[in-house]
Design a protein around this motif. Structure first.
Motif, short mmCIF file in Angstrom:
data_model
loop_
_atom_site.label_atom_id
_atom_site.label_comp_id
_atom_site.label_asym_id
_atom_site.label_seq_id
_atom_site.Cartn_x
_atom_site.Cartn_y
_atom_site.Cartn_z
N GLU A 81 14.79 23.85 -3.19
CA GLU A 81 14.72 25.31 -3.18
C GLU A 81 13.69 25.77 -2.15
N GLY A 82 13.59 27.07 -1.97
CA GLY A 82 12.65 27.61 -0.99
C GLY A 82 13.20 27.54 0.42
N ASP A 83 12.45 28.12 1.36
CA ASP A 83 12.92 28.14 2.74
C ASP A 83 12.48 26.87 3.46
N ALA A 84 12.68 26.85 4.77
CA ALA A 84 12.42 25.64 5.56
C ALA A 84 10.97 25.18 5.49
N ASP A 85 10.04 26.11 5.25
CA ASP A 85 8.62 25.73 5.17
C ASP A 85 8.30 24.91 3.93
N TRP A 86 9.21 24.90 2.97
CA TRP A 86 8.91 24.25 1.70
C TRP A 86 9.92 23.17 1.37
N LYS A 87 10.33 22.43 2.40
CA LYS A 87 11.20 21.28 2.23
C LYS A 87 10.38 19.99 2.41
N ILE A 111 18.66 13.51 -20.51
CA ILE A 111 19.27 14.46 -19.58
C ILE A 111 18.20 15.43 -19.11
N PHE A 112 18.12 15.61 -17.80
CA PHE A 112 17.18 16.55 -17.19
C PHE A 112 17.98 17.67 -16.52
N ASP A 113 17.73 18.90 -16.94
CA ASP A 113 18.34 20.07 -16.32
C ASP A 113 17.30 20.80 -15.49
N VAL A 114 17.69 21.17 -14.29
CA VAL A 114 16.77 21.78 -13.33
C VAL A 114 16.82 23.30 -13.41
N MET A 115 15.64 23.91 -13.48
CA MET A 115 15.52 25.37 -13.52
C MET A 115 14.58 25.80 -12.39
N HIS A 116 15.09 26.61 -11.46
CA HIS A 116 14.27 27.10 -10.36
C HIS A 116 13.33 28.17 -10.90
N THR A 117 12.02 27.93 -10.77
CA THR A 117 11.01 28.84 -11.33
C THR A 117 9.98 29.22 -10.26
N PRO A 118 10.39 29.93 -9.22
CA PRO A 118 9.46 30.29 -8.14
C PRO A 118 8.42 31.30 -8.60
N GLY A 119 7.35 31.37 -7.84
CA GLY A 119 6.26 32.29 -8.14
C GLY A 119 4.96 31.67 -7.72
N HIS A 120 4.64 30.55 -8.32
CA HIS A 120 3.47 29.78 -7.87
C HIS A 120 3.70 29.32 -6.44
N THR A 121 4.86 28.75 -6.19
CA THR A 121 5.34 28.43 -4.84
C THR A 121 6.84 28.69 -4.80
N PRO A 122 7.41 28.88 -3.61
CA PRO A 122 8.84 29.22 -3.53
C PRO A 122 9.76 28.12 -4.02
N GLU A 123 9.34 26.86 -3.91
CA GLU A 123 10.24 25.75 -4.23
C GLU A 123 10.06 25.24 -5.66
N SER A 124 9.19 25.83 -6.44
CA SER A 124 8.86 25.33 -7.77
C SER A 124 10.09 25.23 -8.68
N ILE A 125 10.21 24.09 -9.36
CA ILE A 125 11.27 23.90 -10.34
C ILE A 125 10.66 23.38 -11.63
N SER A 126 11.38 23.56 -12.73
CA SER A 126 10.99 23.01 -14.03
C SER A 126 12.12 22.11 -14.52
N PHE A 127 11.78 21.18 -15.40
CA PHE A 127 12.76 20.23 -15.91
C PHE A 127 12.91 20.38 -17.42
N LEU A 128 14.10 20.75 -17.87
CA LEU A 128 14.42 20.80 -19.29
C LEU A 128 14.89 19.42 -19.72
N LEU A 129 14.32 18.90 -20.81
CA LEU A 129 14.61 17.54 -21.25
C LEU A 129 15.40 17.53 -22.56
N THR A 130 16.53 16.84 -22.54
CA THR A 130 17.34 16.64 -23.75
C THR A 130 17.46 15.14 -24.02
#
Length: 467
Positions: A81-87, A111-130
């Motif tokens: 996620e995020g723009d080219a500066d955050w790859k 199982i890990f589900d990915v949730m994009h949670t920007p704010g702290h940084t543009p590329e930040s993601i969180s992982f939901l665990l089942t």
């Protein structure tokens, strides 16, 4: 399922090992650079570490993902996620999987589900665990990284203040509000596993409890009480502590990668005081890691004092020049821990070290500095002999300070020496005396000798003088 929590008190950093015992596979979430603890757990539990999960490009410590990739062949699960500066860069030679919002991957029965949670940084993601090892078909928890903490949320101003990316603070605050609106829709029972606790500079009011739940944070986290976006953004940006200068270095390091620990050159053992004094005369940076009380009573001129305690890594990150060789004066029994702390924030350029007790005994002429009580300091000010230099954070200074005190935060002092008013005796003061001792050593090392350290700092001043 196996879930283990690891906490680095020096950096207030939390990481997690999540394992599927049925298949013997495990991953590490937001790993620290020194991976020994993960290796030990894997061996004990008969697990193979197959993945390293990163919630974002960290700014406060060196990630251990590449160490895990080298040691175990672990796959890097990182944000796309995020723009080219955050790859992420320089990972093509490593097994990796780029992740976007809504993606899902499996580790054994997990199982890990990915949730994009920007704010702290543009590329930040969180992982939901089942955990599908039993009958569960819903997530039990979420690894939030620097998105949601216990009692706080990630600050959005680091990119602007530490990395110089103009305009990103307000943009990040807007994104954080939207991310929190999504967070509020998660089930109340969901456990929350953040990447930091109290003491981290990634927020302004982090709690010291290791974990929480979505429902608890909805009730008591200040950031989740806002329905008005503008009011939230103002409060989020107000009062954030100064980000350590090394944060900009960490962003670059974790984006592009660093040398593996096993490949770092071994520092030289300094053999004599004369050798050390020549290094100082040639302009090299030398840190003395003794307690401030020992340092103040006698030290080698030109050395800077950063006591080796829980705050060591933070202040080293502020003060050490990453581009120059570093030399250390320390107690031999602390060597491994000192190097671990420095490596955790990317200070890999330690060129040499010496046993401080032996070296000190060889020096013909040691320097020292004087500490004064609040009563003595007040008399110096009233007699026109001294002026106060407050080296605390901006928020501490704003909450209350000694009248007419100059203010230069200790972490920025080495770059603002021309602002120090040395026409009178400089009375160096912080909150309790620890940071002012560091500041005093910086001033002395840079030729400002007309100074004293205020014992007990602002707290003692208020207590004794009722200011």
């Amino acid at each position: 399922m196996l879930l283990r929590y690891f906490y680095d008190e020096n950096l207030a950093h939390a990481s997690y090992v999540v394992g599927c015992q049925a298949t013997g596979e495990a991953v590490v979430v937001d790993p620290m650079r020194d991976i020994v603890v993960y290796e030990e757990l894997a061996a004990k539990e008969n697990l193979n570490i197959v993945g390293a999960l990163e919630t974002h490009i960290h700014a406060d410590f060196v990630s251990g993902s590449r160490e895990l990739a080298n040691r175990f062949g672990a796959t890097l699960y990182v944000s796309d996620e995020g723009d080219a500066d955050w790859k992420y860069q320089n990972i093509d030679h490593l097994n990796h999987q780029l992740l976007k919002d809504g993606d899902q991957f499996k580790i054994g029965n997990l199982i890990f589900d990915v949730m994009h949670t920007p704010g702290h940084t543009p590329e930040s993601i969180s992982f939901l665990l089942t955990d599908r090892g039993g009958s569960a078909d819903k997530a039990m928890g979420i690894f939030t990284g620097d998105f949601v903490f216990v009692g706080d949320v990630g600050r959005p101003d680091l990119l602007e203040k530490a990395a110089g990316m103009k305009g990103t603070s307000e943009a990040g605050a807007k994104e954080m509000f939207k991310s929190l609106e999504r967070f509020k829709k998660l089930p109340d029972y969901l456990q929350v596993w953040p990447a930091h606790g109290a003491g981290s500079a990634c927020g302004k009011a982090l709690g010291a409890i290791p974990s929480t739940t979505v429902g608890y944070e909805k009730l008591f986290n200040w950031a989740l009480q806002y329905d008005d976006a503008m009011a939230f953004q103002k409060e989020l940006l107000d009062g954030q502590p100064e980000p350590p200068s090394y944060f900009a270095v960490m962003k670059s390091v974790n984006k592009t990668g660093v040398e593996l620990l096993k490949n770092l050159p071994k520092p030289k053992v300094l053999g004599s005081a004369g050798e050390l004094e020549k290094l100082i005369a040639d302009g090299h940076q030398v840190l003395d890691l003794r307690p401030s009380s020992s340092f103040g009573n006698g030290y080698i001129p030109g050395t800077i004092n950063i006591p080796f305690n829980k705050s060591f890594a933070n202040w080293a990150g502020w003060i050490v020049d990453y581009k120059e060789p570093l030399y250390l004066l320390l107690e031999p029994e602390s060597i491994d821990l000192v190097f671990e702390a420095l490596h955790s924030i990317g200070i890999d350029g330690v060129a040499g070290y010496a046993d401080v007790s032996n070296i000190i005994q060889e020096v013909n002429q040691l320097d020292s500095y004087t500490s004064v009580s609040p009563d003595q300091a007040k008399k110096m000010i009233e007699d026109g002999e001294g002026n106060i230099l407050d080296v605390r954070s901006q928020s501490e200074y704003d909450e209350g300070h000694i009248e007419q005190a100059d203010h230069i935060m200790v972490g920025t002092l080495k770059n603002r020496l021309e602002e120090v008013n040395a026409n009178k005796t400089v009375i160096v003061q912080c909150q309790s005396g620890a940071r002012s001792a560091i500041a005093t050593s910086i001033l002395k090392a840079n030729g400002i000798d007309n100074l004293v350290n205020l014992t007990g700092g602002y707290l003692k001043w208020k207590e004794e003088l009722s200011v």
